[in-house]
Design an enzyme around this catalytic site. Structure first.
Site, short mmCIF file in Angstrom:
data_model
loop_
_atom_site.label_atom_id
_atom_site.label_comp_id
_atom_site.label_asym_id
_atom_site.label_seq_id
_atom_site.Cartn_x
_atom_site.Cartn_y
_atom_site.Cartn_z
N TRP A 41 34.98 25.61 38.47
CA TRP A 41 36.31 25.99 37.98
C TRP A 41 37.36 24.95 38.39
O TRP A 41 37.35 24.48 39.53
CB TRP A 41 36.67 27.34 38.60
CG TRP A 41 38.14 27.69 38.57
CD1 TRP A 41 39.12 27.19 39.40
CD2 TRP A 41 38.79 28.60 37.69
NE1 TRP A 41 40.35 27.73 39.08
CE2 TRP A 41 40.17 28.61 38.03
CE3 TRP A 41 38.35 29.41 36.65
CZ2 TRP A 41 41.09 29.40 37.37
CZ3 TRP A 41 39.27 30.20 35.99
CH2 TRP A 41 40.63 30.20 36.34
N ASN A 43 41.81 24.37 38.03
CA ASN A 43 43.10 24.76 37.47
C ASN A 43 44.11 23.64 37.69
O ASN A 43 43.97 22.57 37.09
CB ASN A 43 43.57 26.15 37.94
CG ASN A 43 43.61 26.38 39.42
OD1 ASN A 43 42.58 26.55 40.05
ND2 ASN A 43 44.80 26.44 40.00
N ASP A 44 45.11 23.78 38.54
CA ASP A 44 46.24 22.86 38.56
C ASP A 44 45.86 21.41 38.83
O ASP A 44 45.07 21.12 39.73
CB ASP A 44 47.24 23.26 39.64
CG ASP A 44 47.73 24.69 39.50
OD1 ASP A 44 47.37 25.35 38.52
OD2 ASP A 44 48.47 25.13 40.40
N TRP A 68 37.89 31.32 39.50
CA TRP A 68 38.80 30.96 40.58
C TRP A 68 38.30 31.54 41.90
O TRP A 68 37.90 32.70 41.97
CB TRP A 68 40.20 31.50 40.28
CG TRP A 68 41.19 31.18 41.37
CD1 TRP A 68 41.96 30.06 41.47
CD2 TRP A 68 41.50 31.98 42.51
NE1 TRP A 68 42.73 30.10 42.61
CE2 TRP A 68 42.47 31.28 43.27
CE3 TRP A 68 41.05 33.21 42.98
CZ2 TRP A 68 43.01 31.76 44.45
CZ3 TRP A 68 41.57 33.71 44.18
CH2 TRP A 68 42.55 32.99 44.90
N SER A 107 47.70 23.91 45.70
CA SER A 107 48.26 22.76 45.01
C SER A 107 49.19 21.92 45.87
O SER A 107 49.74 22.38 46.86
CB SER A 107 49.00 23.22 43.75
OG SER A 107 48.09 23.73 42.81
N ARG A 167 54.86 27.63 48.14
CA ARG A 167 53.73 26.76 47.84
C ARG A 167 54.07 25.63 46.87
O ARG A 167 55.15 25.54 46.32
CB ARG A 167 52.58 27.58 47.27
CG ARG A 167 52.89 28.39 46.02
CD ARG A 167 51.64 29.16 45.60
NE ARG A 167 51.87 30.04 44.46
CZ ARG A 167 52.22 31.33 44.56
NH1 ARG A 167 52.40 31.88 45.75
NH2 ARG A 167 52.39 32.07 43.48
N GLU A 221 56.32 28.38 40.43
CA GLU A 221 55.13 27.64 40.83
C GLU A 221 55.23 26.19 40.39
O GLU A 221 55.84 25.86 39.37
CB GLU A 221 53.87 28.27 40.23
CG GLU A 221 53.52 29.62 40.83
CD GLU A 221 52.07 29.99 40.60
OE1 GLU A 221 51.36 30.16 41.59
OE2 GLU A 221 51.67 30.11 39.43
N TRP A 302 41.40 38.82 37.20
CA TRP A 302 40.48 39.97 37.20
C TRP A 302 39.98 40.28 35.79
O TRP A 302 39.28 41.25 35.58
CB TRP A 302 41.18 41.20 37.79
CG TRP A 302 42.48 41.54 37.11
CD1 TRP A 302 42.66 42.30 36.00
CD2 TRP A 302 43.77 41.12 37.51
NE1 TRP A 302 43.99 42.38 35.68
CE2 TRP A 302 44.70 41.67 36.61
CE3 TRP A 302 44.26 40.32 38.56
CZ2 TRP A 302 46.08 41.43 36.71
CZ3 TRP A 302 45.63 40.10 38.66
CH2 TRP A 302 46.51 40.66 37.74
#
Length: 494
Positions: A41, A43-44, A68, A107, A167, A221, A302
């Site tokens: 997986w 993502n960012d 994730w 990240s 974050r 984010e 989910w």
């Protein structure tokens, strides 16, 4: 001991990648030219930087399976933004501040400082009092092998900011200081908080750079901040922002006060699959953005993230885009020129007329991975709508509609592949304009459509089989006058 633990965790993850990458590479939904990890997986995008003659992509990564979980940092390099070489993982969970199965190394960004490559990242852990997010440092002499700073964390959530909502640090240099913008939530509203340092390890708070009044969600984010032309630009992805997956604010900034006075705003992309863009400077001065081709709001963790997890992977990046400032203060996001190296089997259609109710098939490469560029004469066009029917076959299609009467562009993927749902929409402002430009990039599992001088784009994931390889232009309620059209097949490089 801590360095040894991260090294062991990286070795364990690399072993898993080596065991699975061959079988994963044969997945039917694997992209052909969009950046992906070898397996697992992603993502960012993180730590995007041009360093020692190469472009570096770091990325949020779970190397173990296509969902994730337990975040690492993957790493790849390129000389041309098209062909990528995978390097060993840069970061793995190993410390009390980042070693948690529902956390890890979240990240962040990268910067060259004092002859080293520094990574600034969010560590996420949970010691029984809820998730704690802190900002941390790692550094490298060679740009490949990293060591976490023994004094981590270097920054904790301040009073008033919940520890699960602090974050995604983005760093840059200005004058004698290194600055950092961090995403946060305060009193239920999104914030970008500004810090600075002279040594990378000791950070001082400057100001709240900008914050929501409620219209931009409850958490910002992946903030990013940079100068473009004579203006400053703040990017972020608002949680709770509805259809806004990634936005930009433009305005003026004062380094003395650390306050951003924004007076313009816009969407970076209107599609469902464009999130957490991060920018960096190319050696020629271009400001380039790369984003994750998905979004938490549309597919919560989910729920089902699409069919690719069955192939042992999930996630890719959108094509890199150059940000430019327009005269009216809005931004363009233009596919980078390096993508031209992918072109093959060119076809020039020149001028053509598409008549009312007519669907004209357009040949573009193999109909799966292709580029389609066209211009429409709005003065001579009488149609109410222009439709591009993409990746058609077996009764399915992704339909991009330019409604000239309603001044709206939309991309409908409700009948795209038997799995995807949704229809994105954006304003198509055509007042005073004589032509409409349209530019499409299609790949095995995605469609990205640009229009109106690259001021509008819609990015969508489409999990269509190769049998869906027909593409059409359709005129509705009149005729469409095309002044120029060219298509290309796009090479497989991933």
């Amino acid at each position: 001991m801590s360095a040894e633990l991260m090294h062991r965790n990286i070795e364990r993850a690399q072993k898993r990648i080596d065991e699975t990458k061959e079988s994963v590479s044969h997945g039917a939904m694997r992209q052909r030219y969009h950046f992906m990890a070898q397996a697992g997986w992603i993502n960012d995008p993180n730590g995007l930087i041009f360093y020692k003659g190469k472009y570096h992509y770091f990325y949020q990564y779970n190397p173990y399976y296509g969902f994730w979980d337990y975040m690492h940092w993957g790493h790849a390099v390129s000389e041309d933004l098209v062909h990528w070489t995978y390097l060993p993982l840069a970061l793995a969970p190993s410390e009390i501040y980042d070693d948690h199965m529902r956390g890890g190394c979240f990240s962040g960004s990268a910067i060259e400082f004092d002859g080293k490559l520094f990574l600034v990242f969010t560590g996420v852990t949970n010691e029984g009092k809820g998730f704690d997010q802190t900002q941390n440092i790692a550094y490298s002499e060679d740009g490949i092998h990293f060591t976490k700073y023994e004094g981590n964390p270097v920054l904790r959530a301040p009073e008033g900011v919940p520890t699960p909502f602090f974050r995604d640090p983005k760093v840059w240099k200005h004058g004698d200081y290194i600055y950092m913008v961090v995403g946060a939530s305060c009193e239920g509203k999104g914030q970008a908080r500004l810090y600075r340092t002279k040594d990378m390890f000791h950070w001082d708070f400057v100001n709240v750079l900008a914050e929501s009044r409620g219209e931009w969600g409850y958490m910002w984010e992946c903030p990013d901040f940079f100068k473009l032309g004579d203006k400053y630009v703040l990017l972020f992805s608002p949680m709770g922002g509805g259809e806004r997956t990634s936005v930009y604010l433009t305005g003026d900034f004062d380094y003395e006060t650390g306050k951003f006075d924004w007076h313009g705003s816009g969407a970076i992309d209107w599609g469902f699959e464009y999130y957490a863009p991060q920018s960096f400077l190319a050696p020629d001065g271009r400001r380039i953005l790369v984003a994750w081709a998905n979004c938490w709001d549309w597919m919560p963790i989910w729920k089902d993230w699409g069919p690719t997890y069955k192939e042992g992977w999930c996630g890719h990046f959108n094509i890199p885009r150059e940000a430019r400032l327009m005269a009216d203060g809005t931004l363009q996001f233009i596919p980078v020129k390096e993508l031209n190296a992918l072109r093959e089997t060119p076809r020039n259609y020149g001028e053509m007329t598409v008549h009312d109710g007519e669907m004209t098939e357009i040949e573009a490469g193999d109909g799966v991975a292709y580029e389609w560029n066209m211009a429409v004469d709005l003065k001579k066009t009488t149609a109410e709508q222009i439709k591009l029917c993409l990746r058609c076959g077996e009764g399915r299609a992704t339909v991009c509609t330019f409604d000239l009467n309603k001044a709206e562009m939309s991309v409908d993927k409700n009948n795209a592949d038997g799995w995807s749902k949704g229809r994105s929409r954006s304003t198509l402002f055509l007042k005073g304009k004589d032509s409409l430009d349209i530019h499409v990039f299609a790949d095995q599992s995605s469609v990205e459509v640009f229009a109106d001088q690259y001021g509008i784009s819609h990015s969508m994931n489409v999990y269509a089989p190769n049998s869906q390889d027909r593409n059409y232009i359709e005129a509705v309620g009149g005729q469409v006058e095309v002044t120029g059209m060219e298509t290309y097949g796009l090479k497989k490089v991933m």
